[in-house]
Design a protein around this motif. Structure first.
Motif, PDB file in Angstrom:
ATOM      1  N   VAL A 387      28.192  34.689  60.405  1.00 34.12           N
ATOM      2  CA  VAL A 387      29.483  34.271  59.665  1.00 34.12           C
ATOM      3  C   VAL A 387      30.432  33.345  60.473  1.00 34.12           C
ATOM      4  CG1 VAL A 387      31.777  35.105  58.853  1.00 34.12           C
ATOM      5  CG2 VAL A 387      29.580  36.300  58.065  1.00 34.12           C
ATOM      6  N   LEU A 388      30.603  33.741  61.845  1.00 31.21           N
ATOM      7  CA  LEU A 388      31.307  32.988  62.761  1.00 31.21           C
ATOM      8  C   LEU A 388      30.708  31.369  62.680  1.00 31.21           C
ATOM      9  CD1 LEU A 388      32.284  35.666  65.472  1.00 31.21           C
ATOM     10  CD2 LEU A 388      33.717  34.288  63.592  1.00 31.21           C
ATOM     11  N   THR A 389      29.299  31.489  62.978  1.00 33.47           N
ATOM     12  CA  THR A 389      28.816  29.888  63.155  1.00 33.47           C
ATOM     13  C   THR A 389      28.820  29.209  62.058  1.00 33.47           C
ATOM     14  OG1 THR A 389      26.625  30.693  62.436  1.00 33.47           O
ATOM     15  CG2 THR A 389      26.835  30.715  64.819  1.00 33.47           C
ATOM     16  N   VAL A 390      28.890  29.840  60.853  1.00 34.07           N
ATOM     17  CA  VAL A 390      29.191  29.095  59.462  1.00 34.07           C
ATOM     18  C   VAL A 390      30.487  28.678  59.327  1.00 34.07           C
ATOM     19  CG1 VAL A 390      28.933  29.501  57.048  1.00 34.07           C
ATOM     20  CG2 VAL A 390      27.038  30.164  58.411  1.00 34.07           C
ATOM     21  N   GLN A 391      31.317  29.745  59.650  1.00 40.13           N
ATOM     22  CA  GLN A 391      32.986  29.286  59.659  1.00 40.13           C
ATOM     23  C   GLN A 391      33.338  28.148  60.511  1.00 40.13           C
ATOM     24  OE1 GLN A 391      34.367  30.772  56.928  1.00 40.13           O
ATOM     25  NE2 GLN A 391      36.184  30.630  57.855  1.00 40.13           N
ATOM     26  N   ALA A 392      32.521  28.054  61.499  1.00 38.02           N
ATOM     27  CA  ALA A 392      32.714  27.042  62.414  1.00 38.02           C
ATOM     28  C   ALA A 392      32.162  25.737  62.091  1.00 38.02           C
ATOM     29  CB  ALA A 392      32.519  27.255  63.921  1.00 38.02           C
ATOM     30  N   PRO A 440      21.866  22.555  64.877  1.00 42.57           N
ATOM     31  CA  PRO A 440      23.196  23.175  64.503  1.00 42.57           C
ATOM     32  C   PRO A 440      23.008  24.770  65.176  1.00 42.57           C
ATOM     33  CG  PRO A 440      22.285  22.768  62.726  1.00 42.57           C
ATOM     34  CD  PRO A 440      21.219  21.999  63.614  1.00 42.57           C
ATOM     35  N   PRO A 441      24.175  25.250  65.526  1.00 45.12           N
ATOM     36  CA  PRO A 441      24.243  26.593  65.948  1.00 45.12           C
ATOM     37  C   PRO A 441      23.808  27.585  64.946  1.00 45.12           C
ATOM     38  CG  PRO A 441      26.312  25.393  66.679  1.00 45.12           C
ATOM     39  CD  PRO A 441      25.653  24.610  65.767  1.00 45.12           C
ATOM     40  N   GLU A 442      24.124  27.276  63.564  1.00 45.80           N
ATOM     41  CA  GLU A 442      23.691  28.118  62.560  1.00 45.80           C
ATOM     42  C   GLU A 442      22.409  28.437  62.341  1.00 45.80           C
ATOM     43  OE1 GLU A 442      25.576  25.689  62.527  1.00 45.80           O
ATOM     44  OE2 GLU A 442      26.138  25.168  60.489  1.00 45.80           O
ATOM     45  N   LEU A 443      21.442  27.243  62.704  1.00 48.86           N
ATOM     46  CA  LEU A 443      20.120  27.206  62.569  1.00 48.86           C
ATOM     47  C   LEU A 443      19.578  27.908  63.864  1.00 48.86           C
ATOM     48  CD1 LEU A 443      18.603  23.990  61.065  1.00 48.86           C
ATOM     49  CD2 LEU A 443      18.588  26.423  60.002  1.00 48.86           C
TER      50      LEU A 443
END
Ligand code: FAD
Length: 515
Positions: A387-392, A440-443
């Motif tokens: 959630v945090l990686t997506v929020q950012a 990206p961090p999310e991936l």
């Protein structure tokens, strides 16, 4: 100086052979073994090791029937073993049938094409050369006839029978049979397109295709997005009642039923719940942190970074966000060390800060486990950071990288499962520095989480109600999955990123059971 573990480690799902274990592993084993004899200095071996590792991950479910091993012949201690098996060139791949005797030297094999797929197919061919005894854990791989299928329910106590119809040169049926070998309440058989009795009876026109057959003689076509191995395996594992063997059978559906003595709260698997994120905050600050009476040095830096990232990106209720902001402010004044009791004091007193409240209880929802020891906090930790990686995602790349860095240092300093922390640190050290706009961090977090899922599939910590699969499954995100022309599965990274942004977005977070 080289060591035998140079190219492979214990977490590669590959047995590392030594003079001490070689007889135990290769002689009279109930599983067939495929061994890579390598020299750790040899360029070809270094280039080949990712293929062997990737094959090991790909066929990890086949393990009790066939397993992979490796031995470093450059190690002086191992030299007698390599010589005993007549190996002089590296890498050499050798196949050992189940129940090999101690004078067997193994059968040299190569990949049909020098890639993972070719190796997998070659291993299946080699498995089929077993005569008597057949490896006991290996289900029948031969094709089924109509007469056999007509009688199959009399001889097998299974709820589901899956028939994979395929042409003679296809390996899909055998691959799916082996992929599902750990699963109960399901038998998988393959039927050739030339088996006219069954092909005509079911009106099969596509090869490959998969049909489910019931004891009453009804059949339905298995709906999959692509007629390929991975899609069949995902879909068959998700059938009601199909469960990893040795684990209790319970109902599997979108809505999970209670199987614990705790109060069970219903939830939908397609959503992320705020209750899990708040419970994670509660547990990390009230329980995990409490085991550190004094927090200083690197640990204090980790704590500050964790809270700072939460204060910036936690998409929670206003009261919780306010308490994180106030905690972040307080921490920025703590220079050298702090005691847990002073931190606890601040947490206890956030209620006195206007319009602020730190979560004050654990109440798991999508992270509930079917037994009290399953899931909960580690599930919450993963979910929180996804959630945090997506929020950012729209922040400056430096801030986005800081989210991952906060997870890395929190896990390193505080995560109670030390073995988990060690593994995570190895993954982070290997590749986190490559994270940036293009990667990206999310991936990154998604793919490392899948790497962990892969390693833990079938382990004791796996909740049978929540098998460790490569996530998201096609039913959650069809467009994340694709197939190459040769039927091999691929991830569509662009679509996966879009899906992560959707699935973990703050707009979709559900607040059930909170206020
Ligand atoms: P989890 O793996 O915890 O996943 C939680 C939820 O996230 C899933 O239900 C699913 O909805 C979603 N999800 C699953 N995969 C992905 C993905 N790839 N991307 C995005 N979302 C996904 N346990 C060990 O036994 N050994 C270890 O070495 C180990 N290392 C760990 C390292 C870290 C950093 C963490 C946080 C946990 C680790 N664990 C380890 C615990 C383990 O990974 C699981 O968290 C635990 O077994 C609970 O599993 P679960 O079924 O709730 O699913």
């Amino acid at each position: 100086v080289t060591t035998e573990a140079d190219l492979y480690t214990a977490s590669d799902q590959i047995v590392i052979l030594t003079p001490e274990n070689v007889d135990r592993v290769l002689v009279n084993s109930t599983a067939a073994m495929a061994v890579e004899f390598y020299a750790s200095w040899c360029g070809h071996c270094i280039a080949f090791s990712p293929v062997w590792k990737s094959l090991a991950r790909d066929i990890k479910e086949w393990k009790p029937a066939v397993d992979l091993a490796a031995i470093d012949c450059a190690s002086e201690a191992n030299a007698p073993v390599c010589s005993r098996f007549g190996v002089r060139r590296y890498p050499t791949l050798k196949f050992f049938h189940a129940y090999s005797s101690d004078d067997t030297v193994g059968q040299v094999f190569r990949a049909i094409s020098r890639d993972e797929r070719g190796l997998r197919h070659n291993l299946i061919d080699l498995m089929e050369t077993h005569k008597d005894p057949w490896p006991p854990a290996c289900p029948p791989l031969e094709t089924a006839t109509k007469a056999e299928i007509d009688n199959i329910f009399e001889n097998n106590n299974v709820e589901h029978l899956a028939l994979i119809f395929e042409t003679t040169n296809s390996y899909v049926g055998r691959e799916v049979i082996l992929d599902l070998l750990h699963y109960e309440n399901l038998a998988v058989r393959r039927v050739l397109s030339t088996e006219e009795g069954l092909v005509d009876k079911l009106g099969v026109t596509d090869f490959p295709s998969c049909y489910l057959y019931t004891p009453s003689g009804n059949f339905t076509r298995l709906k999959v997005q692509n007629e390929a191995r991975t899609f069949y395996s995902y879909a068959l594992r998700a059938l009601p009642g199909v469960m990893r063997s040795g684990k209790p059978t319970t109902v599997m559906s979108g809505i999970i039923e209670n199987t614990t003595s705790d109060l069970w709260r219903q939830f939908n698997r397609s959503f992320v719940y705020m209750a899990d994120l708040e419970s994670t905050l509660y547990y990390s600050m009230r329980v995990e942190m409490a085991s550190h009476p004094v927090i200083d040095g690197e640990n204090l830096r980790s704590l500050k970074q964790y809270i700072s990232v939460l204060a910036k990106f936690f998409p929670g209720r206003t009261v919780v966000r306010n308490s994180l902001i106030s905690l972040d402010k307080w921490l920025s004044d703590q220079d050298t060390e702090l005691s847990y009791s002073s931190l606890k004091n601040v947490l206890d007193n956030t209620a006195q800060v206007p319009n602020a409240a730190f979560p004050d209880t654990e109440m798991w929802l999508a992270c509930q486990g079917s037994k009290p020891h399953f899931r909960k906090y580690p599930c919450g930790m993963w979910t929180l950071f996804h959630v945090l990686t997506v929020q950012a995602k729209d922040a400056a790349i430096k801030d986005r990288q800081e989210v991952l860095q906060a997870m890395r240092s929190y896990v390193h300093s505080f995560f109670g499962c030390r073995e988990c922390a060690t593994h995570f640190e190895i993954m982070a050290a290997e590749s986190m520095s490559q994270v940036g706009k293009q990667n990206p961090p999310e991936l990154w977090l998604w793919s490392r989480h899948n790497q962990v899922n892969n390693r833990l599939a079938g382990s004791l910590s796996e909740d049978p109600q929540f098998p460790k699969i490569q996530w998201p499954p096609p039913e959650l995100c069809p467009s994340c999955h694709g197939v190459k022309a040769n039927g091999e599965h691929t991830w569509n990274l662009e679509k996966t990123l879009t899906f992560l942004h959707f699935h973990f977005s703050s707009e979709r977070l559900l607040s059930d059971y909170l206020e």
